[in-house]
Enzyme design. Structure first.
Site, PDB file in Angstrom:
ATOM      1  N   SER A  10      -8.631  -5.303  11.785  1.00 53.99           N
ATOM      2  CA  SER A  10      -9.734  -5.014  11.333  1.00 53.99           C
ATOM      3  C   SER A  10     -10.389  -5.845  10.905  1.00 53.99           C
ATOM      4  CB  SER A  10      -9.934  -4.059  10.216  1.00 53.99           C
ATOM      5  OG  SER A  10      -9.218  -2.607  10.945  1.00 53.99           O
TER       6      SER A  10
ATOM      7  N   GLU B  27      -3.703  -1.119  16.418  1.00 56.91           N
ATOM      8  CA  GLU B  27      -4.390  -2.313  15.297  1.00 56.91           C
ATOM      9  C   GLU B  27      -3.654  -3.165  14.816  1.00 56.91           C
ATOM     10  OE1 GLU B  27      -6.178  -2.203  11.652  1.00 56.91           O
ATOM     11  OE2 GLU B  27      -6.193   0.255  12.339  1.00 56.91           O
TER      12      GLU B  27
ATOM     13  N   ARG C 111       4.096   1.693   9.898  1.00 57.19           N
ATOM     14  CA  ARG C 111       3.449   1.692   8.695  1.00 57.19           C
ATOM     15  C   ARG C 111       4.544   1.502   7.925  1.00 57.19           C
ATOM     16  NH1 ARG C 111      -1.436   4.027   8.258  1.00 57.19           N
ATOM     17  NH2 ARG C 111      -2.531   4.584  10.070  1.00 57.19           N
TER      18      ARG C 111
ATOM     19  N   ARG D 130       1.073  -0.964  -0.239  1.00 60.04           N
ATOM     20  CA  ARG D 130      -0.214   0.074  -0.253  1.00 60.04           C
ATOM     21  C   ARG D 130       1.294   0.805  -0.413  1.00 60.04           C
ATOM     22  NH1 ARG D 130      -3.805  -1.770   4.859  1.00 60.04           N
ATOM     23  NH2 ARG D 130      -4.941  -3.427   4.561  1.00 60.04           N
TER      24      ARG D 130
ATOM     25  N   ARG E 210       3.144  -5.248  13.379  1.00 57.27           N
ATOM     26  CA  ARG E 210       2.057  -4.719  14.823  1.00 57.27           C
ATOM     27  C   ARG E 210       2.370  -5.722  15.384  1.00 57.27           C
ATOM     28  NH1 ARG E 210      -2.006   0.045  13.049  1.00 57.27           N
ATOM     29  NH2 ARG E 210      -1.246   0.865  10.792  1.00 57.27           N
TER      30      ARG E 210
END
Length: 422
Positions: A348, A345, A273, A258, A387
């Site tokens: 999700s 996080e 990230r 991404r 993460r």
């Protein structure tokens, strides 16, 4: 994609849902194009019926002049039909383009609020504690020789890094162990391609809205996947599934890509990230009436990984203003990272209802010969890296800077139970 019939029959409810999402959608334009399309189709059908009726009359006519006149008139009708067919195709293309911009409708259980500050913590296990000697992973990783930031930047640019030695092995251990854990929960593993056709991204909702965040092959219509959700969901694109075989549960490990648009600040430090990362993903296909029940088990499956790693975690329910474009309901699972001093996080978990299935044309039959219906789809990380790796390093670090390997990962670490600096 929403059901066009539903928009046509319940326009005010759809508009109200958009307000709850704090989103804009061209509902009036969609209704206008739909009305135009139906009007054009009606006229085409009328002209075709007229042509068919006159064609039968022509065969019975004896007067040559009258017959030639009718034939000439029907040629003009044929030209008009061709013109209208072209207008129908153009209108349908415009209508479909607008339909792809409308977000999913929120489930009734989702709290209505404008942004993430109104999300609800629905569960928590473990305490968010921090010691003075806890170090963030961006210090701990290089100190132990686990993360090479400079070499990652040298070979690929900013937001890339290299995992080294026990760091690389620890991530591989997490991936393999998580796959095994989800297989034990009843998921079937698949290993999909990392490059997909553009229509696959349309099917799961990343295109056309989020194209700028994706990486694309310059010469072919192939895109690097942002998540395993894309290829795994599209494995069943344009298929009609046997309802007796639902639900279908898959798990997959993939590299994900991404374009992260980041500004300076604490959010961009370390490996939280990046433009490329690893993830284990759970994907479900079920009957629509079972989707919310399947969402609950999906969240529990992700939480079980946190429990087995013995890391504090919590579950956050997204409000309408923080839902993704495709989700009808969404929960985040967050792990505590004491070095970063924040909740990260790591999963999700989303229920999409039939939204993705309409875009990807994935249907099922409840019984043999029954009318095809759209399936419901769901997905959730199980869990996402890096993460989870951050949470392991920061929660299992000791006062001397070493890191204890979580018990469940030791069989995958070749006998390493403590990671120490060189």
């Amino acid at each position: 994609m929403l059901d066009l019939n539903y928009i046509r029959e319940h326009p005010e409810q759809v508009k109200e849902a958009m307000k709850k999402l704090y989103a804009e959608a061209p509902i009036d334009d969609i209704l206008a194009l739909d009305a135009r399309r139906r009007g054009l189709l009606s006229e085409v059908e009328r002209l075709k019926a007229e042509r068919n009726a006159v064609s039968k009359e022509i065969g019975k006519m004896k007067a040559a002049a009258e017959r030639e006149a009718k034939i000439a008139a029907m040629k003009e009708v044929g030209k008009r039909i061709d013109e209208l067919d072209a207008q129908v195709r153009e209108t349908e293309a415009s209508l479909n383009e607008l339909m792809l911009t409308v977000p999913n409708l929120p489930d009734a259980s989702v709290p209505v609020a404008p942004d993430e500050s109104h999300n609800l913590i629905t569960a928590q296990e473990g305490e968010a504690t921090r010691q003075d000697w806890h170090s963030p992973h961006w210090d701990l990783g290089p100190m132990l020789g686990l993360i090479w930031f400079d070499r990652g930047v040298k070979i690929s640019g900013t937001r890339f890094y290299v995992l080294h030695g026990a760091g690389a092995r620890l991530q591989r251990a997490l991936i393999t162990w998580m796959l095994d854990a989800h297989i034990a929960q009843g998921y079937t593993e698949v290993c999909p391609p990392s490059l997909v056709r553009g229509e696959c991204l349309v099917g799961t909702g990343q295109l056309p809205k989020f194209g700028e965040n994706l990486y694309r092959d310059a010469e072919e219509d192939l895109w690097l996947i942002p998540t395993a959700e894309v290829p795994v969901t599209n494995m069943y694109r344009d298929e009609i599934l046997d309802g007796d075989k639902l639900p279908i549960h898959h798990v997959a490990y993939t590299q994900c890509f991404r374009r992260e648009k980041m500004s300076a600040g604490r959010d961009v430090r370390g490996i939280k990230r990046g433009h490329e990362f690893a993830k284990v993903e759970m994907v479900k296909f079920c009957k629509p009436e079972d989707s919310m029940k399947e969402l609950e088990t999906l969240v529990e499956n992700a939480r079980e990984v946190c429990r087995l790693l013995r890391i504090p975690h919590r579950v956050v329910m997204m409000c309408t203003g923080d839902l993704s474009f495709t989700a009808a309901a969404k929960y985040d699972v967050e792990m505590w990272a004491p070095g970063c001093n924040e909740w990260l996080e790591v999963s999700s978990c989303s229920s999409f209802g039939t939204f993705q299935a309409r875009r990807a044309n994935i249907r099922f039959r409840r019984e043999k010969g029954g009318k095809p219906e759209y399936v419901a789809t769901l997905n959730g990380s199980g869990l996402g890296l890096p993460r989870t790796l951050i949470a392991v390093l920061e929660n299992y670090q000791q006062k001397d800077g070493s890191v204890v390997v979580p018990e469940v990962l030791r069989p995958y670490m070749g006998g390493i139970d403590v990671i120490r600096g060189a």
